[in-house]
Design an enzyme around this catalytic site. Structure first.
Site, PDB file in Angstrom:
ATOM      1  N   LYS A  83       0.862  -1.173   0.000  1.00 49.64           N
ATOM      2  CA  LYS A  83       0.000   0.000   0.000  1.00 49.64           C
ATOM      3  C   LYS A  83       0.900   1.225   0.000  1.00 49.64           C
ATOM      4  O   LYS A  83       2.008   1.194   0.559  1.00 49.64           O
ATOM      5  CB  LYS A  83      -0.853   0.014   1.272  1.00 49.64           C
ATOM      6  CG  LYS A  83      -2.133   0.765   1.126  1.00 49.64           C
ATOM      7  CD  LYS A  83      -3.202  -0.072   0.452  1.00 49.64           C
ATOM      8  CE  LYS A  83      -4.544   0.578   0.411  1.00 49.64           C
ATOM      9  NZ  LYS A  83      -5.590  -0.276  -0.123  1.00 49.64           N
ATOM     10  N   GLY A  93     -23.536   3.576  -3.147  1.00 52.00           N
ATOM     11  CA  GLY A  93     -22.507   4.180  -3.990  1.00 52.00           C
ATOM     12  C   GLY A  93     -22.208   3.295  -5.191  1.00 52.00           C
ATOM     13  O   GLY A  93     -23.077   2.547  -5.666  1.00 52.00           O
ATOM     14  N   VAL A 132     -20.550   0.557  -5.522  1.00 54.63           N
ATOM     15  CA  VAL A 132     -20.750  -0.881  -5.315  1.00 54.63           C
ATOM     16  C   VAL A 132     -22.173  -1.165  -4.836  1.00 54.63           C
ATOM     17  O   VAL A 132     -22.852  -2.054  -5.367  1.00 54.63           O
ATOM     18  CB  VAL A 132     -19.734  -1.435  -4.282  1.00 54.63           C
ATOM     19  CG1 VAL A 132     -19.947  -2.933  -4.098  1.00 54.63           C
ATOM     20  CG2 VAL A 132     -18.301  -1.161  -4.725  1.00 54.63           C
ATOM     21  N   TYR A 154     -25.062   0.342  -5.132  1.00 57.41           N
ATOM     22  CA  TYR A 154     -26.179   0.445  -6.073  1.00 57.41           C
ATOM     23  C   TYR A 154     -26.159  -0.719  -7.077  1.00 57.41           C
ATOM     24  O   TYR A 154     -27.196  -1.317  -7.392  1.00 57.41           O
ATOM     25  CB  TYR A 154     -26.192   1.793  -6.808  1.00 57.41           C
ATOM     26  CG  TYR A 154     -27.554   2.072  -7.397  1.00 57.41           C
ATOM     27  CD1 TYR A 154     -28.512   2.760  -6.662  1.00 57.41           C
ATOM     28  CD2 TYR A 154     -27.910   1.591  -8.660  1.00 57.41           C
ATOM     29  CE1 TYR A 154     -29.788   2.976  -7.165  1.00 57.41           C
ATOM     30  CE2 TYR A 154     -29.185   1.789  -9.172  1.00 57.41           C
ATOM     31  CZ  TYR A 154     -30.116   2.488  -8.428  1.00 57.41           C
ATOM     32  OH  TYR A 154     -31.394   2.686  -8.924  1.00 57.41           O
ATOM     33  N   GLY A 213     -25.625   2.177   2.137  1.00 52.17           N
ATOM     34  CA  GLY A 213     -24.721   2.823   1.180  1.00 52.17           C
ATOM     35  C   GLY A 213     -24.998   2.394  -0.248  1.00 52.17           C
ATOM     36  O   GLY A 213     -24.820   1.227  -0.592  1.00 52.17           O
TER      37      GLY A 213
HETATM   38  P1  NAD Z   1     -18.809   5.134  -2.764  1.00 51.58           P
HETATM   39  O1  NAD Z   1     -18.144   6.296  -2.118  1.00 51.58           O
HETATM   40  O2  NAD Z   1     -19.144   5.173  -4.204  1.00 51.58           O
HETATM   41  O3  NAD Z   1     -20.167   4.795  -1.969  1.00 51.58           O
HETATM   42  C1  NAD Z   1     -20.332   4.845  -0.594  1.00 51.58           C
HETATM   43  C2  NAD Z   1     -21.774   5.261  -0.335  1.00 51.58           C
HETATM   44  O4  NAD Z   1     -22.042   5.137   1.054  1.00 51.58           O
HETATM   45  C3  NAD Z   1     -22.060   6.709  -0.725  1.00 51.58           C
HETATM   46  O5  NAD Z   1     -23.208   6.747  -1.551  1.00 51.58           O
HETATM   47  C4  NAD Z   1     -22.274   7.404   0.611  1.00 51.58           C
HETATM   48  O6  NAD Z   1     -23.189   8.485   0.528  1.00 51.58           O
HETATM   49  C5  NAD Z   1     -22.814   6.260   1.441  1.00 51.58           C
HETATM   50  N1  NAD Z   1     -22.704   6.413   2.891  1.00 51.58           N
HETATM   51  C6  NAD Z   1     -21.665   6.918   3.602  1.00 51.58           C
HETATM   52  N2  NAD Z   1     -21.948   6.893   4.911  1.00 51.58           N
HETATM   53  C7  NAD Z   1     -23.171   6.340   5.028  1.00 51.58           C
HETATM   54  C8  NAD Z   1     -24.021   6.067   6.132  1.00 51.58           C
HETATM   55  N3  NAD Z   1     -23.660   6.322   7.388  1.00 51.58           N
HETATM   56  N4  NAD Z   1     -25.233   5.491   5.902  1.00 51.58           N
HETATM   57  C9  NAD Z   1     -25.618   5.227   4.638  1.00 51.58           C
HETATM   58  N5  NAD Z   1     -24.863   5.490   3.550  1.00 51.58           N
HETATM   59  C10 NAD Z   1     -23.659   6.031   3.758  1.00 51.58           C
HETATM   60  O7  NAD Z   1     -17.893   3.877  -2.411  1.00 51.58           O
HETATM   61  P2  NAD Z   1     -17.881   2.456  -3.126  1.00 51.58           P
HETATM   62  O8  NAD Z   1     -16.824   2.460  -4.160  1.00 51.58           O
HETATM   63  O9  NAD Z   1     -19.268   2.060  -3.491  1.00 51.58           O
HETATM   64  O10 NAD Z   1     -17.353   1.531  -1.938  1.00 51.58           O
HETATM   65  C11 NAD Z   1     -18.200   1.191  -0.853  1.00 51.58           C
HETATM   66  C12 NAD Z   1     -17.398   0.463   0.218  1.00 51.58           C
HETATM   67  O11 NAD Z   1     -16.816  -0.719  -0.329  1.00 51.58           O
HETATM   68  C13 NAD Z   1     -16.235   1.280   0.788  1.00 51.58           C
HETATM   69  O12 NAD Z   1     -16.055   0.919   2.146  1.00 51.58           O
HETATM   70  C14 NAD Z   1     -15.040   0.793  -0.013  1.00 51.58           C
HETATM   71  O13 NAD Z   1     -13.824   0.947   0.698  1.00 51.58           O
HETATM   72  C15 NAD Z   1     -15.403  -0.686  -0.177  1.00 51.58           C
HETATM   73  N6  NAD Z   1     -14.784  -1.294  -1.368  1.00 51.58           N
HETATM   74  C16 NAD Z   1     -15.007  -0.768  -2.596  1.00 51.58           C
HETATM   75  C17 NAD Z   1     -14.431  -1.363  -3.709  1.00 51.58           C
HETATM   76  C18 NAD Z   1     -14.677  -0.821  -5.099  1.00 51.58           C
HETATM   77  O14 NAD Z   1     -14.328  -1.511  -6.074  1.00 51.58           O
HETATM   78  N7  NAD Z   1     -15.267   0.363  -5.245  1.00 51.58           N
HETATM   79  C19 NAD Z   1     -13.621  -2.498  -3.556  1.00 51.58           C
HETATM   80  C20 NAD Z   1     -13.437  -3.027  -2.277  1.00 51.58           C
HETATM   81  C21 NAD Z   1     -14.027  -2.416  -1.179  1.00 51.58           C
END
Ligand code: NAD
Length: 340
Positions: free
Chosen positions: A78, A176, A178, A180, A174
């Site tokens: 990292k 976001g 992932v 959705y 959430g």
């Molecule tokens: P993102 O930022 O697109 O989505 C996160 C969503 O969570 C946002 O819509 C935000 O408004 C919402 N949110 C934040 N706090 C909240 C709460 N208290 N209650 C309800 N909703 C809340 O992030 P992402 O890319 O969708 O990733 C989501 C999670 O998965 C993160 O923890 C990320 O580290 C993990 N992750 C993502 C990936 C990836 O490929 N994107 C891979 C591994 C792990």
């Protein structure tokens, strides 16, 4: 510093600074025993240098475990760039970081992470080939969602005796990138959705497009459901939230869901089956790693199926040895990473 490295069994630590661009970067390589160390680059303001170092070391170890359990021939690493108060030339800073990465001769491969974008990765790519998640490589989130969806099926099978999601109540925290996409897969499979997001627009969309039921953010974790899918922030499962849970299992994408390792035992004691986060959310890593290696979409899909297989294996071992799935996953990962 050496104490911290020893505690995490870190292989090496690399530090660089560049006066011209303001770069102050740390690359932590946890292990290269299974292959080059792949892991994202964070660009954040840290309260002090120690906090940045600690973040890099802790996350590098996590990446080793994640890659090993995903069946990838990769180690874990990292990097962290300490965000200066003012960034004059962001592109130049990431280009300097690219030169730093290149000096490690491929022992570390970087990727997008908190505070960085695929455009930043493009800047890095001008100086090294050891970079993934560039604009050309594409967004890994749909692959993370697919992996979580498959893992959620495996979790349903282990907890409820069937991987049929039709009629299963799933609460998603959430919506976001992932969350959705996961909701879309679940809706297509007939699941009943309960959703929350601090962004009301995303909730509205899920209600209108997917027939989901909106739940207030503070009530989501205690919503009665079969499976809870945390897909927002990490650290959501602490002593107070775990006591209020009303689900049979937890299977979501968020990183570091357990506030501390004891929470995994607590969930187990309450009969709630927990899918270790770094196992179920490995789809994005699989995608970036295999894309970087030039593999085709068929190979990526095949590797994604490792996620549900691995979870099934972890659940069986957890049941046989009366340990929590989180503990079993950690032990298994350590065995794989440090095997001779
Ligand atoms: P993102 O930022 O697109 O989505 C996160 C969503 O969570 C946002 O819509 C935000 O408004 C919402 N949110 C934040 N706090 C909240 C709460 N208290 N209650 C309800 N909703 C809340 O992030 P992402 O890319 O969708 O990733 C989501 C999670 O998965 C993160 O923890 C990320 O580290 C993990 N992750 C993502 C990936 C990836 O490929 N994107 C891979 C591994 C792990």
């Amino acid at each position: 510093m050496f104490k911290q490295m020893e505690a995490a069994r870190l292989e090496s630590l690399h530090i660089a600074q560049d006066e011209k661009t303001g770069l102050r970067g740390i690359i932590a390589i946890h292990s290269t025993r299974r292959g080059p160390a792949l892991g994202g680059c964070r660009f954040l303001s840290y309260p002090n240098e120690q906090a940045a170092l600690q973040d890099a070391i802790r996350l590098a170890q996590g990446m080793s475990y994640k890659a090993a359990l995903a069946g990838l021939e990769l180690g874990g690493g990292k990097s962290v760039i300490l965000r200066p108060a003012h960034v004059d030339d962001r592109a130049a800073l990431f280009e300097a970081f690219g030169r730093f990465i290149d000096s490690l001769d491929g022992r570390y491969i970087t990727a997008m992470d908190s505070g960085t974008s695929s455009e930043d990765m493009d800047c890095i790519a001008q100086y090294t080939q050891h970079v993934t998640s560039t604009t050309r490589a594409g967004d890994p989130s749909p692959h993370t969602a697919l992996g979580v969806f498959a893992g959620l099926r495996a979790t349903a099978a282990a907890r409820f005796g069937s991987d049929d999601l039709d009629g299963l109540r799933v609460a998603i925290q959430g919506l976001g990138h992932v969350g959705y996409a996961l909701a879309e897969h679940l809706q297509a499979a007939g699941a009943e959705l309960f959703v929350s997001d601090i962004d009301a627009g995303k909730v509205q969309l899920a209600v209108e497009q997917l027939g989901a039921r909106a739940v207030a953010s503070e009530a989501l974790l205690s919503t009665p459901c079969d499976i809870l899918a945390p897909c927002g922030l990490g650290g959501v499962l602490d002593r107070s939230t775990v006591a209020k849970l009303r689900c049979g299992a937890i299977a979501g994408a968020a990183n570091n869901q357990l506030a501390n390792p004891e929470m995994g035992d607590e969930l187990d004691a309450r009969g709630i089956l927990y899918a270790p986060d770094y196992v179920i959310n490995a789809g994005g890593l699989i995608y970036v790693a295999l894309t970087h290696q030039g593999r085709n979409s068929g190979e990526i899909t095949a590797q994604l199926s490792h996620i549900s297989q691995r979870l099934t294996e972890i659940y069986a071992e957890a049941q046989a040895h009366k340990r929590s799935p989180a503990r079993v996953a950690d032990s298994l990962a350590e065995r794989l990473v440090f095997a001779d």
